[in-house]
Each structure stands twice: as C-alpha cells, then as structure tokens.
Design a protein around this motif. Structure first.
Motif, short mmCIF file in Angstrom:
data_model
loop_
_atom_site.label_atom_id
_atom_site.label_comp_id
_atom_site.label_asym_id
_atom_site.label_seq_id
_atom_site.Cartn_x
_atom_site.Cartn_y
_atom_site.Cartn_z
N GLN A 55 0.87 -1.43 0.08
CA GLN A 55 -0.12 -0.04 0.05
C GLN A 55 0.93 1.24 0.10
O GLN A 55 0.52 2.17 -0.71
CB GLN A 55 -0.90 0.04 1.12
CG GLN A 55 -2.11 -0.66 1.18
CD GLN A 55 -3.13 -0.78 2.28
OE1 GLN A 55 -2.78 -1.23 3.44
NE2 GLN A 55 -3.92 0.16 2.39
N LYS A 57 3.99 1.63 -1.06
CA LYS A 57 4.67 1.70 -2.23
C LYS A 57 3.92 2.25 -3.35
O LYS A 57 4.29 2.88 -4.12
CB LYS A 57 5.33 0.13 -2.48
CG LYS A 57 6.61 0.10 -1.65
CD LYS A 57 7.28 -1.32 -1.94
CE LYS A 57 8.11 -1.64 -0.88
NZ LYS A 57 8.59 -3.14 -1.09
N ALA A 58 2.60 1.70 -3.48
CA ALA A 58 1.66 2.04 -4.59
C ALA A 58 1.28 3.30 -4.22
O ALA A 58 0.98 4.18 -5.29
CB ALA A 58 0.32 1.19 -4.33
N CYS A 59 1.29 4.01 -3.09
CA CYS A 59 1.10 5.31 -2.99
C CYS A 59 2.14 6.34 -3.35
O CYS A 59 2.02 7.41 -3.88
CB CYS A 59 0.69 5.45 -1.41
SG CYS A 59 0.47 7.30 -0.85
N GLU A 61 5.25 5.58 -5.18
CA GLU A 61 5.89 5.54 -6.45
C GLU A 61 5.36 6.39 -7.42
O GLU A 61 6.10 6.87 -8.24
CB GLU A 61 5.87 4.01 -6.95
CG GLU A 61 6.91 3.08 -6.00
CD GLU A 61 6.70 1.75 -6.20
OE1 GLU A 61 5.82 1.20 -6.96
OE2 GLU A 61 7.64 1.13 -5.72
#
Length: 154
Positions: A55, A57-59, A61
């Motif tokens: 979560q 990292k997805a936010c 990157e």
C-alpha cells in the motif's frame, strides 16, 4: 500525543548522521520518503506486513516518479551551471523548494494511507526499515543502523 509524519521526519532528519544515511540509501535506489515513513511506523510499533508495504509503495511510487524525481533531476542537472549563473542559481533554489513541497505531499499521502493502522503492544513484526530496504540486494547496513538508532535515541 502522536506526532504527524511530516514533523517526525523533520525531527529525525535533523539528528546526527541521519541525512547522510538517507542520502546513501537513496543513492542505492531507495525512496527516502518511504524509509522515513517506515521509521515513523517502526517508532509507533505499527505491525508490518506485505499488504501494508505494498500500500505504501503504491501510494508513493507514482508521485515520486512523476513529480519528485523530475524536480530532483533538474536541480541536480543545474548544480554545476548554477555556480556560474546567478539567475540559474535562483531558479535552482526555487526547484529545490518545489522538490521539498513535493516530498511533503508524498509524506502527507503516506500518512493518510496509514490511518487506522493501530500500534502493537510490542515491537514484534515492526521491522519496517529492514523490510522497506529489502528491495535492494545489499542495502548499506551502516546507513540503516544509523537510521534505526535515530528512531529511538538513548
């Protein structure tokens, strides 16, 4: 009282050795905003798991790739020329401020992702720094240790 992520990061980054440790880890390809968020979560004893790591990292990157990194690249690219051009030096300073604003926004977004993540009663399963750094083959152990030591200074 719980400290917000931005102010935690400012305080942590100002501690001896932390800036250099972060820059060393960044040079290895790690995202400093994610590392500082990991330090904050570790400090708060929030349990770490793969779903939460994903979560965060997805936010971070997309914003890092599309906003922060281009600003950093431009600022770095102008470093030498700005030494000899006053106007370019001023513009570079403005770029640096924009880069900091963009990083602050990443941290704001990361903090919002963590709302509702409770602290554990112990620090078991709270090794955020190591797990965040595991994306590189051999992260700088000394830098990680300096960062970890700064989380909970004696």
């Amino acid at each position: 009282m719980q400290i917000d992520l931005w102010n935690y990061c400012l305080n942590l980054y100002a501690r001896p050795g932390v800036e250099q440790a972060c820059l060393s880890l960044q040079a290895q390809g790690l995202d400093v905003c994610l590392l500082l968020s990991a330090a904050w979560l570790e400090y708060r004893c929030v349990p770490c798991d793969e779903a939460r790591l994903a979560q965060l990292k997805a936010c971070a990157e997309p914003w890092q790739r599309e906003v922060v990194q281009p600003l950093r690249q431009l600022r770095t690219q102008w470093r030498e020329a700005a030494l000899h051009d006053e106007v370019l030096a001023m513009l570079r300073t403005q770029i640096k401020a924009l880069e900091l604003d963009a990083e602050r926004e990443v941290l704001r977004r990361l903090e919002s992702v963590t709302h509702g993540w409770p602290s554990a009663h112990s620090d078991t399963d709270c090794d955020w720094l190591q797990r965040m750094a595991s994306v590189v083959a051999l992260p700088d152990r000394d830098a990680l240790q300096k960062l970890r030591a700064a989380i909970n200074p004696a």
